[in-house]
Scaffold this active site. Structure first.
Site, PDB file in Angstrom:
ATOM      1  N   GLY A 239      25.664  28.749 -26.520  1.00 38.54           N
ATOM      2  CA  GLY A 239      25.170  29.796 -27.425  1.00 38.54           C
ATOM      3  C   GLY A 239      26.216  30.809 -27.817  1.00 38.54           C
ATOM      4  O   GLY A 239      25.897  31.857 -28.369  1.00 38.54           O
ATOM      5  N   THR A 240      27.507  30.535 -27.540  1.00 40.74           N
ATOM      6  CA  THR A 240      28.530  31.518 -27.895  1.00 40.74           C
ATOM      7  C   THR A 240      29.189  31.180 -29.230  1.00 40.74           C
ATOM      8  O   THR A 240      30.264  31.690 -29.539  1.00 40.74           O
ATOM      9  CB  THR A 240      29.604  31.644 -26.791  1.00 40.74           C
ATOM     10  OG1 THR A 240      29.996  30.332 -26.400  1.00 40.74           O
ATOM     11  CG2 THR A 240      29.084  32.398 -25.602  1.00 40.74           C
ATOM     12  N   LYS A 242      30.068  27.994 -30.693  1.00 37.63           N
ATOM     13  CA  LYS A 242      31.043  26.903 -30.874  1.00 37.63           C
ATOM     14  C   LYS A 242      30.700  26.091 -32.132  1.00 37.63           C
ATOM     15  O   LYS A 242      31.574  25.830 -32.966  1.00 37.63           O
ATOM     16  CB  LYS A 242      31.067  26.004 -29.624  1.00 37.63           C
ATOM     17  CG  LYS A 242      31.530  26.761 -28.383  1.00 37.63           C
ATOM     18  CD  LYS A 242      31.622  25.892 -27.177  1.00 37.63           C
ATOM     19  CE  LYS A 242      30.288  25.448 -26.636  1.00 37.63           C
ATOM     20  NZ  LYS A 242      29.462  26.538 -26.107  1.00 37.63           N
ATOM     21  N   GLU A 463      10.384  53.018  -9.583  1.00 40.73           N
ATOM     22  CA  GLU A 463      11.297  52.864 -10.735  1.00 40.73           C
ATOM     23  C   GLU A 463      11.882  54.218 -11.151  1.00 40.73           C
ATOM     24  O   GLU A 463      13.055  54.307 -11.519  1.00 40.73           O
ATOM     25  CB  GLU A 463      10.574  52.218 -11.930  1.00 40.73           C
ATOM     26  CG  GLU A 463      10.068  50.804 -11.685  1.00 40.73           C
ATOM     27  CD  GLU A 463      11.131  49.837 -11.189  1.00 40.73           C
ATOM     28  OE1 GLU A 463      12.307  50.008 -11.566  1.00 40.73           O
ATOM     29  OE2 GLU A 463      10.805  48.932 -10.405  1.00 40.73           O
TER      30      GLU A 463
END
Ligand code: ADP
Length: 630
Positions: A239-240, A242, A463
């Protein structure tokens, strides 16, 4: 600011001109199969003819006369008793016997047939005594209609399997043709994508731009003696971009783009994979300038020595790789075809593939930085109907570790959430929800309905503790707090590092330790007891503390000794105990620090808890205000 909503224009897909014409190889397969079937049929027919001729040559003339036109006798059936009478009257001239069937001719030449129950056993003696001709015959006593229908049945039984076979061959060839045609039409494209459509990936773009320059004007490079680029390996996490980069390269130089993946070449038919490689390169040469993109090339990129390959599958694999390399070696100087292989496992690529003239250029892609993520969110939110004023920087910080493809998916999911809720716009809140789904591994879970108000208050307080300590001790920028349960988490606090420095200072690490312990500490302060909800926090804090003491050189007992570098056999129980004691002391000092912050800022802790109970999710300005005690 979010750009106006706009429609994404899909890349135009140009069909290759020869896309609908079957290739020579398919035509050959069809011709060979048809020829084989015709030959088999002709051979069978010749054999039958020869057998019939041999049988005839051994018959006597009387038998031949009967067998030539048996219908003349069969058309005049008589009772057995009548034949007996003719015999007794010595009026029989010739008799042909085929089992119970008897054809006979009387002395005046009339022809009859009958059936004898005893099979005519006495006829031999009588023929000698009376002097009539007696012979064994082989006739077909069926009527024309019977013959036709039984003939058809017989033909069907013999030819049925043959026809079935023919049909099967036909269907297979049909699908083979259709399959390969389908692939062909899918294969050749002229992408409209350019390098400007790829966000970030500057190093990769720089390397690919050199190839683009070459592909645009190969003659100039050839004139100077420069070698044409042949193969590029794009290496990076999924997913980068290519595929996007390869398409952009094609788009930039107006080249055709043929995309396949490593598994494309594997086939259930031995040898077919090699044919596919040849075909692929042939198509690319025809469509030159052309980029062949092989995704997941590691799927085919490692050759084996074949020792452990009894099935021959690996040998086939080796042959496919060899063929690929032969094709690449055979590129002529001005052929203008470049092969780009994409992989996330570069180590799995065969050494031979990386030799000069093959895949000799390695271009790496990596996960985007925070500013790149911001641009990616801007790009993809610009393609949906998003509200103006979304805090892209905050979202980008929260989306740490996400790939461009994750970001594209995240925006798409946010738009789906908005559509499901009947909203007219995609809001920041929707984007955050979508981010949480991605990062926590699931949608809001059913646990939500089971949580009691007391537990919810405990989660909100827990939290709020994390958020407040992170803010006060500057462990990072607190982007959002949520008490909606997702995946395994009941609540979540997003704390992004203000920068994405690869190094952590000791102060920052200590603050992070305090932040991790702050949830449990807040529970202790507010309720007087802690819960199991801190288990994961304690695990991560313990990991960090032991690393700080044992590997990062922040402890006194070990000084500069790193446990990672000391042989295991030298790390005895005493060493382990000292390490754990010091890590524990570190945790306790972080705990003390965080307790001090929480007690000092108790009003902010309570304010955030109440806000969370009201809103469930808090981010942006309201969050910043509460944390700042405004
Ligand atoms: P890979 O081939 O590395 O797995 P892709 O090129 O297929 O990744 O990326 C998938 C999708 O992610 C693309 O279609 C595009 O929408 C998006 N994408 C990936 N990288 C980028 C980038 N650098 N800029 C813009 N969008 C990107």
């Amino acid at each position: 600011m979010i750009p106006q909503a706009s429609e994404a224009t899909p890349d135009s897909v140009e069909r290759a001109p020869k896309a609908t014409r079957p290739g020579l190889r398919q035509q050959l397969i069809i011709a060979t199969a048809a020829g084989a079937v015709l030959l088999a049929a002709a051979g069978l027919w010749l054999l039958q003819q020869r057998t019939a001729a041999e049988t005839l040559a051994r018959k006597n003339p009387t038998a031949l006369a009967f067998e030539h036109a048996p219908q003349q006798w069969l058309a005049q059936p008589r009772e057995a008793s009548e034949f007996e009478r003719a015999l007794q009257a010595r009026d029989v001239a010739a008799v042909g016997v085929d089992g119970a069937l008897v054809l006979y001719t009387d002395r005046s030449g009339r022809q009859f047939s009958t059936r004898l129950v005893d099979g005519g056993a006495r006829l031999g003696e009588l023929s000698v005594a009376q002097g009539f001709a007696l012979t064994d015959i082989d006739v077909d006593a069926r009527t024309g209609g019977q013959r036709l229908s039984q003939g058809l049945e017989k033909t069907a039984s013999v030819a049925g399997p043959l026809l079935g076979l023919l049909l099967l061959v036909g269907v297979l060839m049909h699908f083979q043709l259709r399959g390969s045609l389908g692939q062909r039409t899918r294969l050749a494209e002229k992408p409209k994508t350019g390098f400007d459509d790829v966000i970030g990936a500057d190093e990769a773009k720089k390397a690919l731009k050199r190839i683009a320059a070459f592909m645009k004007d190969p003659k100039q490079y050839a004139a100077l003696g420069a070698k044409a680029p042949r193969g590029v390996l794009l290496d990076g996490p999924p997913g980068t971009g290519k595929t996007l980069l390869a398409r952009a390269l094609a788009g930039e130089c107006g080249a055709s783009f043929i995309s396949v993946d490593g598994s494309y070449f594997s086939s259930m038919f031995y040898g077919a994979g090699i044919g596919k490689v040849k075909e692929l390169f042939k198509r690319a040469r025809e469509a030159a300038p052309c980029i062949i993109f092989i995704d997941e090339i590691d799927g085919l990129g490692r050759r084996s020595n074949g020792k452990d390959a009894p099935g021959g599958g690996e040998q086939e694999q080796n042959r496919i790789i060899n063929r690929l390399l032969v094709e690449m070696d055979g590129f002529a100087a001005l052929e203008n075809v470049v092969v780009i292989g994409a992989t996330n496992h570069i180590d799995n690529i065969d050494e031979a593939m990386r030799r000069p003239g093959r895949f000799d250029m390695i271009v790496r892609t990596s996960l985007p930085t925070a500013p790149e993520r911001e641009k990616l969110f801007a790009l993809y939110l610009g393609r949906v109907k998003a509200t103006a004023g979304i805090d892209l920087a905050s979202i980008a910080r929260t989306a740490s570790g996400m790939s461009p493809a994750d970001i594209a998916n995240c925006v798409n999911r946010a738009a789906s959430y908005a559509a499901e809720a009947g909203d007219a716009w995609v809001t920041q809140e929707r984007v955050y929800q979508s981010l949480e789904t991605h990062q926590l591994g699931g949608e809001v879970s059913n646990t939500k309905d089971l949580i009691t108000p007391e537990t919810l208050r405990r989660v909100a307080c827990h939290e709020s503790g994390h958020a407040l300590v992170a803010h006060v001790l500057e462990a990072g920028s607190v982007e959002r707090v949520s008490i909606e349960p997702r995946g395994p988490a009941l609540g979540v606090t997003y704390v992004a590092r203000a920068h994405e420095e690869p190094l952590y200072g000791e102060r920052e690490l200590r603050s992070r330790l305090a932040m991790m312990l702050a949830g449990r500490e807040a529970e202790l302060i507010a309720f007087g007891n802690a819960s199991s909800g801190a288990a994961d926090d304690l695990k991560r804090a313990s990991e960090l503390a032991t690393n700080m003491i044992g590997s990062m050189g922040f402890g006194k007992t070990f000084g500069l000794l790193s446990m990672a570098g000391v042989p295991r056999e030298l790390i005895g129980p005493d060493v382990q105990k000292s390490l754990l004691d010091e890590a524990r002391a570190l945790l306790e000092s972080a705990q003390a620090e965080c307790r001090r912050v929480l007690e000092d800022q108790r009003d902010r802790l309570d304010a955030l808890t109440e806000l969370l109970l009201r809103e469930e999710n808090v981010s942006g300005v309201p969050l910043k205000r509460v944390l700042a005690g405004e």
